[in-house]
Design a protein around this motif. Structure first.
Motif, PDB file in Angstrom:
ATOM      1  N   TYR A 123       1.761  -1.948   7.004  1.00 45.53           N
ATOM      2  CA  TYR A 123       1.262  -2.153   5.393  1.00 45.53           C
ATOM      3  C   TYR A 123       1.562  -2.134   4.166  1.00 45.53           C
ATOM      4  O   TYR A 123      -0.013  -0.884   4.215  1.00 45.53           O
ATOM      5  CB  TYR A 123       0.579  -4.204   5.458  1.00 45.53           C
ATOM      6  CG  TYR A 123      -0.022  -4.840   4.436  1.00 45.53           C
ATOM      7  CD1 TYR A 123       0.160  -5.812   3.858  1.00 45.53           C
ATOM      8  CD2 TYR A 123      -1.201  -4.303   3.417  1.00 45.53           C
ATOM      9  CE1 TYR A 123       0.491  -5.913   2.276  1.00 45.53           C
ATOM     10  CE2 TYR A 123      -1.174  -5.085   1.947  1.00 45.53           C
ATOM     11  CZ  TYR A 123      -0.202  -6.075   1.706  1.00 45.53           C
ATOM     12  OH  TYR A 123      -0.540  -6.548   0.348  1.00 45.53           O
ATOM     13  N   ASP A 124       2.437  -2.032   2.874  1.00 43.72           N
ATOM     14  CA  ASP A 124       2.439  -1.385   1.944  1.00 43.72           C
ATOM     15  C   ASP A 124       0.935  -1.847   0.311  1.00 43.72           C
ATOM     16  O   ASP A 124       1.801  -2.884   0.105  1.00 43.72           O
ATOM     17  CB  ASP A 124       3.281  -0.949   1.480  1.00 43.72           C
ATOM     18  CG  ASP A 124       3.386  -0.065   0.143  1.00 43.72           C
ATOM     19  OD1 ASP A 124       2.440   0.124  -0.692  1.00 43.72           O
ATOM     20  OD2 ASP A 124       4.215   0.672   0.199  1.00 43.72           O
ATOM     21  N   PRO A 125      -0.153  -1.755   0.740  1.00 43.19           N
ATOM     22  CA  PRO A 125      -0.423  -2.956  -0.495  1.00 43.19           C
ATOM     23  C   PRO A 125      -0.532  -2.724  -1.906  1.00 43.19           C
ATOM     24  O   PRO A 125       0.054  -3.328  -2.585  1.00 43.19           O
ATOM     25  CB  PRO A 125      -2.018  -1.869  -0.432  1.00 43.19           C
ATOM     26  CG  PRO A 125      -1.760  -0.254  -0.028  1.00 43.19           C
ATOM     27  CD  PRO A 125      -1.419  -0.924   0.783  1.00 43.19           C
ATOM     28  N   GLY A 126       0.791  -1.779  -2.367  1.00 39.71           N
ATOM     29  CA  GLY A 126       1.258  -1.350  -3.092  1.00 39.71           C
ATOM     30  C   GLY A 126       2.774  -2.230  -3.613  1.00 39.71           C
ATOM     31  O   GLY A 126       3.061  -2.610  -4.761  1.00 39.71           O
ATOM     32  N   THR A 127       3.415  -2.890  -2.440  1.00 40.10           N
ATOM     33  CA  THR A 127       4.566  -3.285  -2.607  1.00 40.10           C
ATOM     34  C   THR A 127       4.069  -5.075  -2.019  1.00 40.10           C
ATOM     35  O   THR A 127       5.276  -5.583  -2.075  1.00 40.10           O
ATOM     36  CB  THR A 127       6.202  -2.344  -1.598  1.00 40.10           C
ATOM     37  OG1 THR A 127       5.166  -2.532  -0.609  1.00 40.10           O
ATOM     38  CG2 THR A 127       5.493  -1.378  -2.114  1.00 40.10           C
ATOM     39  N   GLU A 128       2.652  -4.345  -1.361  1.00 40.51           N
ATOM     40  CA  GLU A 128       3.159  -5.913  -0.399  1.00 40.51           C
ATOM     41  C   GLU A 128       3.854  -6.327   0.611  1.00 40.51           C
ATOM     42  O   GLU A 128       4.115  -7.002   1.582  1.00 40.51           O
ATOM     43  CB  GLU A 128       2.624  -7.072  -0.905  1.00 40.51           C
ATOM     44  CG  GLU A 128       1.739  -6.856  -2.226  1.00 40.51           C
ATOM     45  CD  GLU A 128       1.583  -8.264  -2.666  1.00 40.51           C
ATOM     46  OE1 GLU A 128       1.585  -9.535  -2.606  1.00 40.51           O
ATOM     47  OE2 GLU A 128       1.234  -8.238  -3.868  1.00 40.51           O
ATOM     48  N   ALA A 129       4.504  -5.387   0.851  1.00 40.02           N
ATOM     49  CA  ALA A 129       5.405  -5.579   2.225  1.00 40.02           C
ATOM     50  C   ALA A 129       4.594  -4.926   3.739  1.00 40.02           C
ATOM     51  O   ALA A 129       4.246  -4.063   4.009  1.00 40.02           O
ATOM     52  CB  ALA A 129       6.545  -4.110   2.104  1.00 40.02           C
ATOM     53  N   LEU A 130       5.671  -6.146   4.623  1.00 33.15           N
ATOM     54  CA  LEU A 130       4.499  -5.748   5.680  1.00 33.15           C
ATOM     55  C   LEU A 130       5.783  -5.048   6.834  1.00 33.15           C
ATOM     56  O   LEU A 130       7.066  -6.046   6.728  1.00 33.15           O
ATOM     57  CB  LEU A 130       4.346  -6.966   6.527  1.00 33.15           C
ATOM     58  CG  LEU A 130       4.184  -7.041   7.934  1.00 33.15           C
ATOM     59  CD1 LEU A 130       2.074  -6.142   8.307  1.00 33.15           C
ATOM     60  CD2 LEU A 130       3.314  -8.166   8.500  1.00 33.15           C
ATOM     61  N   THR A 131       6.495  -3.922   7.918  1.00 34.15           N
ATOM     62  CA  THR A 131       6.948  -3.886   8.847  1.00 34.15           C
ATOM     63  C   THR A 131       6.859  -3.502   9.798  1.00 34.15           C
ATOM     64  O   THR A 131       5.760  -2.570  10.164  1.00 34.15           O
ATOM     65  CB  THR A 131       7.550  -2.214   7.472  1.00 34.15           C
ATOM     66  OG1 THR A 131       8.034  -2.513   6.634  1.00 34.15           O
ATOM     67  CG2 THR A 131       8.596  -1.550   7.983  1.00 34.15           C
TER      68      THR A 131
END
Length: 432
Positions: A259-267
């Motif tokens: 999870y990237d808290p900057g982009t809010e992307a979950l991969t």
């Protein structure tokens, strides 16, 4: 650990009367007549220092190496270590390995909730940016805090000024009343909340403002929880958060999400390999037997097979060491330098470097049988934390059985890393 075993462990934790164990420099207070102090041999400092200095504004990876919430009972600060013991928090000085109860009240007998060191039945504590943080579902003596809520609390390193930081879960949310999992990293809190969903919010934020990192596919039928619960363990590395668990969509085969808290992307970045790819192991195709993420590399253990590393960015897998000795099976805990394979049948830790070199074995059976009337080796032990100098073992022993449930006791031991690297030494007890 497989899904059924982990679900059973969580269910058991709900009825355990757990307890906990420290004090920073302020722990060296005038009330020495009331403090429980133990002096151990002064440890030898390891020459194997980490390449970078420890940051106390980041997630403390080496004190979350056990993927069992019951054993997330310690943390480190600039001057020492903190451990939970018998509902109270203790501090261990790094230089002397002396322990003191975390209460500076001269008149305190350390026997009730009025003691600064009292935290109750919690099993998860961390140190971040000069303060101690813990999750609790019981009233902490703070005005304006409702009972029945699970909150994140902070307090000073000397045990004073407990304050509520964040509500993690409102009353009666979710199936389990013990959402101990939370991590703090670079100003953000990642935690399990209602219905076991994973949320992220800045320190000082509100539950309603939290970002939903991952929604758990949980059946609402309470009777079906054992068959539908997704179990997740949280992590942070560099600028990313991670959750490792077993989603229903993958037939409960464990996967790793980033999870990237900057982009809010979950991969989704990793799935447990098939036995056809790596060979047979104890929990083939379902779960690894211990893991750790550091500097973008996932380290994991396949019991009966070997130690592996997986580069998250390039998706390249490499076997660190073939571990085919039948004795070297079980689960594994890691830090940035070593892998600790824990054979629960023999109560023995087998230590490897992350370059694949085998360093030796360390037994703890004499400590895993301290429960009243219990057989030798009946306790449960885990490596629960380390730094450049020390490795810590926590052993859970059954102390009592009543109509209200089980009573558990926790004991702690340390081993200098310098002794591990030289192939010598043994675990030494810490008393609280």
């Amino acid at each position: 650990m497989c899904k059924k075993a982990r679900a059973a462990a969580i269910a058991l934790c709900l009825i355990l009367a757990a307890a906990g164990c420290g004090k920073d420099q302020a722990a060296k207070s005038e009330n020495s007549s009331q403090e429980e102090i133990i002096t151990s041999d002064t440890p030898t400092t390891s020459s194997a220092k980490p390449e970078t200095e420890v940051s106390y504004e980041e997630f403390q990876k080496p004190f979350h190496m056990s993927q069992d919430d019951t054993f997330n009972r310690g943390c480190a600060s600039e001057k020492g270590y903190y451990f939970m013991g018998n509902s109270y928090l203790y501090f261990v000085d790094k230089e002397t390995m002396q322990s003191t109860i975390l209460c500076g009240k001269p008149e305190c007998l350390h026997q009730d909730q009025n003691c600064n060191a009292y935290l109750g039945s919690i099993s998860h504590i961390t140190y971040y940016d000069g303060k101690l943080y813990y999750a609790a579902g019981q009233e902490q003596g703070i005005p304006g805090v409702d009972e029945g809520m699970w909150n994140l609390y902070a307090m000073n390193a000397d045990g004073t000024q407990k304050t509520k930081v964040l509500t993690l879960r409102a009353e009666n949310e979710g199936f389990y009343s013990n959402p101990t999992q939370f991590i703090i990293h670079k100003g953000q809190v990642l935690f399990l909340s209602d219905l076991e969903n994973i949320l992220c919010v800045p320190i000082g934020g509100n539950l309603e403002d939290a970002k939903v990192v991952k929604t758990n596919e949980l059946e609402l039928d309470y009777e079906a929880v054992a068959d539908s619960l997704e179990l997740w363990y949280l992590w942070a590395d560099q600028d990313k958060f991670y959750c490792f668990g077993n989603p229903k969509s993958e037939q409960f085969r464990e996967v790793l999400y980033e999870y990237d808290p900057g982009t809010e992307a979950l991969t989704q970045v990793f799935t447990v390999p098939e036995s056809a790819e790596t060979g047979k192991w104890d929990t083939s195709d379902i779960s690894v037997n211990g893991w750790y993420i550091d500097q973008g590399i996932l380290y994991y253990f396949l019991s009966g097979n070997g130690l592996y590393q997986y580069h998250i960015s390039t998706k390249e897998t490499q076997q660190i060491a073939a571990v085919d000795d039948p004795k070297h099976t079980g689960t594994a805990e890691f830090d940035g330098e070593l892998a600790y394979i824990n054979n629960r049948e023999t109560d023995t830790i087998y230590v490897y470097t992350l370059k694949g070199e085998y360093l030796g074995e360390y037994g703890y059976r004499q400590y895993a049988s301290l429960g009243k009337g219990q057989e030798e080796g009946s306790g449960v032990g885990h490596i629960i934390g380390s730094d450049a100098d020390m490795v810590f073992l926590c052993v859970e022993n059954l102390m009592s059985m009543t109509q209200d449930g089980f009573g558990m006791g926790y004991t702690y031991y340390y081993l200098p890393k310098s002794e591990i690297l030289s192939g010598t030494g043994e675990f030494k007890p810490l008393s609280f």
